[in-house]
Design a protein around this motif. Structure first.
Motif, PDB file in Angstrom:
ATOM      1  N   CYS A 144       0.883  -1.174   0.000  1.00  0.00           N
ATOM      2  CA  CYS A 144       0.000   0.000   0.000  1.00  0.00           C
ATOM      3  C   CYS A 144       0.925   1.230   0.000  1.00  0.00           C
ATOM      4  CB  CYS A 144      -0.862  -0.028   1.255  1.00  0.00           C
ATOM      5  SG  CYS A 144      -1.908   1.406   1.445  1.00  0.00           S
ATOM      6  N   PRO A 145       0.816   2.108  -0.992  1.00  0.00           N
ATOM      7  CA  PRO A 145       1.751   3.234  -1.058  1.00  0.00           C
ATOM      8  C   PRO A 145       1.558   4.208   0.102  1.00  0.00           C
ATOM      9  CG  PRO A 145       0.292   3.178  -2.993  1.00  0.00           C
ATOM     10  CD  PRO A 145      -0.168   2.113  -2.067  1.00  0.00           C
ATOM     11  N   VAL A 146       2.632   4.597   0.730  1.00  0.00           N
ATOM     12  CA  VAL A 146       2.558   5.537   1.856  1.00  0.00           C
ATOM     13  C   VAL A 146       3.298   6.832   1.505  1.00  0.00           C
ATOM     14  CG1 VAL A 146       3.184   5.875   4.291  1.00  0.00           C
ATOM     15  CG2 VAL A 146       2.342   3.657   3.526  1.00  0.00           C
ATOM     16  N   GLY A 147       4.329   6.660   0.676  1.00  0.00           N
ATOM     17  CA  GLY A 147       5.045   7.848   0.204  1.00  0.00           C
ATOM     18  C   GLY A 147       5.872   8.533   1.280  1.00  0.00           C
ATOM     19  N   TYR A 148       6.179   7.826   2.351  1.00  0.00           N
ATOM     20  CA  TYR A 148       6.986   8.423   3.408  1.00  0.00           C
ATOM     21  C   TYR A 148       7.870   7.348   4.026  1.00  0.00           C
ATOM     22  CZ  TYR A 148       8.487  10.577   7.694  1.00  0.00           C
ATOM     23  OH  TYR A 148       9.268  11.074   8.697  1.00  0.00           O
ATOM     24  N   PRO A 149       9.122   7.576   4.267  1.00  0.00           N
ATOM     25  CA  PRO A 149       9.875   8.821   4.058  1.00  0.00           C
ATOM     26  C   PRO A 149      10.406   8.966   2.626  1.00  0.00           C
ATOM     27  CG  PRO A 149      11.261   7.252   5.181  1.00  0.00           C
ATOM     28  CD  PRO A 149       9.942   6.580   4.979  1.00  0.00           C
ATOM     29  N   TRP A 150      10.246   7.902   1.817  1.00  0.00           N
ATOM     30  CA  TRP A 150      10.659   8.021   0.418  1.00  0.00           C
ATOM     31  C   TRP A 150       9.419   7.879  -0.452  1.00  0.00           C
ATOM     32  CZ3 TRP A 150      12.568   4.115   3.646  1.00  0.00           C
ATOM     33  CH2 TRP A 150      13.749   4.447   4.310  1.00  0.00           C
ATOM     34  N   ARG A 164       8.548   6.840  12.644  1.00  0.00           N
ATOM     35  CA  ARG A 164       7.724   5.628  12.739  1.00  0.00           C
ATOM     36  C   ARG A 164       6.241   5.980  12.797  1.00  0.00           C
ATOM     37  NH1 ARG A 164       8.960   2.733  17.872  1.00  0.00           N
ATOM     38  NH2 ARG A 164       8.296   0.784  16.928  1.00  0.00           N
ATOM     39  N   PHE A 165       5.917   7.006  13.581  1.00  0.00           N
ATOM     40  CA  PHE A 165       4.484   7.265  13.757  1.00  0.00           C
ATOM     41  C   PHE A 165       3.924   8.239  12.708  1.00  0.00           C
ATOM     42  CE2 PHE A 165       5.610   5.007  17.597  1.00  0.00           C
ATOM     43  CZ  PHE A 165       4.654   4.007  17.522  1.00  0.00           C
ATOM     44  N   ILE A 166       4.778   9.021  12.056  1.00  0.00           N
ATOM     45  CA  ILE A 166       4.298   9.716  10.850  1.00  0.00           C
ATOM     46  C   ILE A 166       3.921   8.629   9.834  1.00  0.00           C
ATOM     47  CG2 ILE A 166       4.946  11.126   8.863  1.00  0.00           C
ATOM     48  CD1 ILE A 166       6.818  12.731  10.643  1.00  0.00           C
ATOM     49  N   PHE A 167       4.824   7.669   9.708  1.00  0.00           N
ATOM     50  CA  PHE A 167       4.569   6.566   8.760  1.00  0.00           C
ATOM     51  C   PHE A 167       3.250   5.879   9.104  1.00  0.00           C
ATOM     52  CE2 PHE A 167       4.663   2.037   7.909  1.00  0.00           C
ATOM     53  CZ  PHE A 167       4.881   2.021   6.543  1.00  0.00           C
ATOM     54  N   PHE A 168       3.059   5.568  10.379  1.00  0.00           N
ATOM     55  CA  PHE A 168       1.848   4.858  10.812  1.00  0.00           C
ATOM     56  C   PHE A 168       0.588   5.664  10.471  1.00  0.00           C
ATOM     57  CE2 PHE A 168      -1.145   4.168  14.491  1.00  0.00           C
ATOM     58  CZ  PHE A 168      -1.663   2.964  14.031  1.00  0.00           C
ATOM     59  N   ARG A 191      12.239  20.172  11.683  1.00  0.00           N
ATOM     60  CA  ARG A 191      12.633  19.450  10.468  1.00  0.00           C
ATOM     61  C   ARG A 191      11.650  18.311  10.142  1.00  0.00           C
ATOM     62  NH1 ARG A 191      15.356  14.817  10.231  1.00  0.00           N
ATOM     63  NH2 ARG A 191      15.792  14.710  12.455  1.00  0.00           N
ATOM     64  N   LEU A 192      11.149  17.638  11.185  1.00  0.00           N
ATOM     65  CA  LEU A 192      10.259  16.497  10.943  1.00  0.00           C
ATOM     66  C   LEU A 192       8.861  16.953  10.540  1.00  0.00           C
ATOM     67  CD1 LEU A 192      11.938  14.537  13.709  1.00  0.00           C
ATOM     68  CD2 LEU A 192      11.514  13.551  11.455  1.00  0.00           C
ATOM     69  N   PHE A 193       8.499  18.155  10.959  1.00  0.00           N
ATOM     70  CA  PHE A 193       7.224  18.707  10.474  1.00  0.00           C
ATOM     71  C   PHE A 193       7.284  18.834   8.955  1.00  0.00           C
ATOM     72  CE2 PHE A 193       4.963  22.430   8.867  1.00  0.00           C
ATOM     73  CZ  PHE A 193       3.648  22.070   9.179  1.00  0.00           C
ATOM     74  N   LEU A 194       8.426  19.315   8.477  1.00  0.00           N
ATOM     75  CA  LEU A 194       8.575  19.532   7.036  1.00  0.00           C
ATOM     76  C   LEU A 194       8.423  18.226   6.266  1.00  0.00           C
ATOM     77  CD1 LEU A 194      11.558  22.042   7.071  1.00  0.00           C
ATOM     78  CD2 LEU A 194       9.135  22.541   6.676  1.00  0.00           C
ATOM     79  N   GLU A 195       8.780  17.122   6.939  1.00  0.00           N
ATOM     80  CA  GLU A 195       8.701  15.825   6.261  1.00  0.00           C
ATOM     81  C   GLU A 195       7.341  15.162   6.431  1.00  0.00           C
ATOM     82  OE1 GLU A 195      11.774  13.236   7.577  1.00  0.00           O
ATOM     83  OE2 GLU A 195      13.375  14.657   7.092  1.00  0.00           O
ATOM     84  N   SER A 196       6.520  15.695   7.344  1.00  0.00           N
ATOM     85  CA  SER A 196       5.296  14.972   7.725  1.00  0.00           C
ATOM     86  C   SER A 196       4.223  14.986   6.646  1.00  0.00           C
ATOM     87  CB  SER A 196       4.703  15.588   8.994  1.00  0.00           C
ATOM     88  OG  SER A 196       4.178  16.883   8.698  1.00  0.00           O
TER      89      SER A 196
END
Ligand code: ADP
Ligand code: GLC
Length: 488
Positions: A65-71, A116-120, A183-188
């Motif tokens: 299932c595509p999540v698109g995070y972190p790549w 991990r939990f952004i991914f989740f 920095r992690l907000f920018l990636e979220s």
């Protein structure tokens, strides 16, 4: 099993699949209580690689299932279990979740917890988007799931699939917020519009729980008293500002106890079952616990005091350590089951060597022993510094082990303190070692008066904190924010 649930729970742990504390117990019980009231519920939770239960086998239902995070090409696999007729969807990605512990080791939090939990949360939204119809409510629990209401808030503006879905975030423990670097907000994947003091930002950091509180349609917490306490600087953990801002949308709904799992009438971990009508089995549980823990049999006729919980400041284990020498002079025995802070673990173990046969500490996490302690002790100790709800005191009431607890949070909402004619336990304030000791001393005095003690124990055992009342309040809350929960 309904494959398009009206309510979708999102949480980082769920009994019996994974557990570090009360959150898991809630996830194992509340969805079932809701479904008993005719609402269809599903749960989304991480797959930690190992499962604590083989009773509910998992089936791979969706690969990549595509999540698109972190790549851009990152994916999740989705597993499904049938939990008493409810679908539980497991988000799987080995590198994030297949670890020995859920969130931290003894050395501290996993370095990539935010990732991990952004991914989740992103995987949750992606998977939920693939369900045949949108849920009426997405209900996120604690910081690990709290980005879900934030994602929903922004997705609703651009994706008609989500147009009608409302969100709830439940705070189980405000002290854990998931606070990370900007920095992690920018990636979220949250838009820049979310970066402000009534959004995801908290003193220059990215705060996951605050994001959920800011963007959920409704915020709840797990007891009415805690709902009031968290509006104050003393208990608000810095989030009292945003919580006051959302006070009109904040409710305290008291957790319940799952009596299918926690009831001495039918507890499969006990050597002997018992009830208010047939309390003798409790003595057999005490005898057997003495034997199991090698406690001094001479003390069997004296009170046995128990503590089960995380060895953290929240639970006041340091207060118990402070008063142990004094307690040991009172001809009582004490059992401690817990794990957590290394220093507390070491201190309890040291004390055990000082008081052999009278103080027993088991460091670790042992579900079955937790049940046998609940049944075998006379007094259950809970000197918490704060307690959003607390489940163990509800269990101890049911097991006739009278709680000695601080007068705050959910403890205040569940225990009636001596000498109230309806008393079911002993509550003390302020939460410090001296008042804690005085409260235990009072309990020991009452213990010397068997008729009074037995009456109190019977009242405690007859208290009913089953989940149905909470489930009704959640249904009311969902309806109040516009969910249509009529049968599909
Ligand atoms: P919290 O969620 O703050 O830890 P709760 O009282 O809500 O506190 O729930 C704690 C749950 O975790 C209970 O089911 C309790 O029995 C269990 N528990 C805590 N520590 C241990 C342990 N060391 N071994 C087994 N069960 C434990
Ligand atoms: C948290 C709280 C506890 C509560 C549990 C379940 O872990 O510390 O008080 O009972 O969540 O809501």
């Amino acid at each position: 099993m309904d494959s398009h649930p009206q309510i979708l729970f999102v949480a980082s742990e769920m009994y019996p699949f994974s557990k570090t504390g009360g959150l898991a117990d809630v996830m194992g019980a509340l969805p079932l209580a809701l479904s008993r009231l005719g609402v269809s519920v599903g749960v989304i939770t991480p797959f930690y690689g190992r499962l604590a239960s083989s009773e509910f086998p998992l089936r791979l239902i969706y690969e990549d299932c595509p999540v698109g995070y972190p790549w851009p090409d990152t994916t999740a696999d989705i597993f499904l279990a049938d939990y008493h007729g409810l679908p539980v969807y497991f988000i799987s990605r080995g590198e994030y979740f297949d670890r020995r512990f859920l969130y931290c080791t003894h050395k501290g939090d996993y370095f990539d917890n935010c990732e991990r939990f952004i991914f989740f949360c992103r995987a949750t939204m992606e998977w939920a988007r693939r369900l045949s119809s949108p849920p009426e409510i997405i209900h996120a629990h604690d910081w690990h799931a709290a980005l879900v209401p934030a994602y929903l808030h922004f997705l609703r503006k651009v994706d008609t699939f989500w147009k009608k879905t409302k969100s709830v975030v439940t705070i189980h423990n405000l002290a854990f917020q998931g606070r990370f670097a900007y920095r992690l907000f920018l990636e979220s994947g949250l838009p820049s519009a979310a970066w402000n003091s009534s959004g995801a930002e908290f003193f220059g950091d990215f705060n996951l729980l605050k994001s959920g509180i800011s963007y959920a349609d409704l915020v709840t917490t797990v007891s009415p008293t805690y709902a009031r306490e968290i509006l104050t600087p003393e208990f608000g953990c810095g989030l009292e500002g945003i919580l006051n801002h959302r006070a009109a949308d904040l409710r305290g709904i008291l957790n319940g106890a799952d009596y299918a799992v926690w009831d001495p009438r039918q507890d499969r971990y006990l050597p002997s079952t018992y009830s208010p009508e047939t309390p003798r089995g409790k003595l057999r549980c005490k005898e057997s616990l003495f034997h199991e823990l090698c406690l001094d049999p001479e003390l069997l006729s004296r009170p046995l005091l128990g503590f089960v919980g995380r060895l953290r400041e929240q639970k006041g284990i340091d207060m118990l350590l402070d008063i142990l020498p004094e307690l040991m002079r009172k001809d009582v025995s004490v059992v401690v089951l817990g794990e957590g802070n290394l220093q507390f673990e070491a201190q309890v173990q040291d004390m055990m060597e000082t008081y052999p046969g009278r103080l027993v500490a088991r460091i670790g996490y042992t579900e079955d022993l937790a049940h046998r302690i609940q049944a075998g002790v006379d007094l259950f100790l809970m000197p918490s510094r704060y307690e959003p709800c607390g489940l163990t005191q509800m269990y101890s009431l049911r097991y006739g082990s009278l709680p000695v607890a601080s007068a705050l949070g959910g403890l205040l909402d569940t225990i009636t303190g001596y000498p109230d004619p309806e008393s079911t336990g002993f509550i003390f304030t302020p939460p410090d070692a001296r008042t804690f000791l005085q409260s235990i001393e009072l309990a020991l005095e009452v213990w010397e008066r068997p008729a009074e003690w037995k009456a109190m124990r019977t009242r405690a055992m007859c208290k009913d904190y089953s989940w149905s009342s909470a489930a009704q309040q959640y249904i009311q809350a969902y309806t109040d924010i516009g969910a249509d929960l009529s049968p599909a």
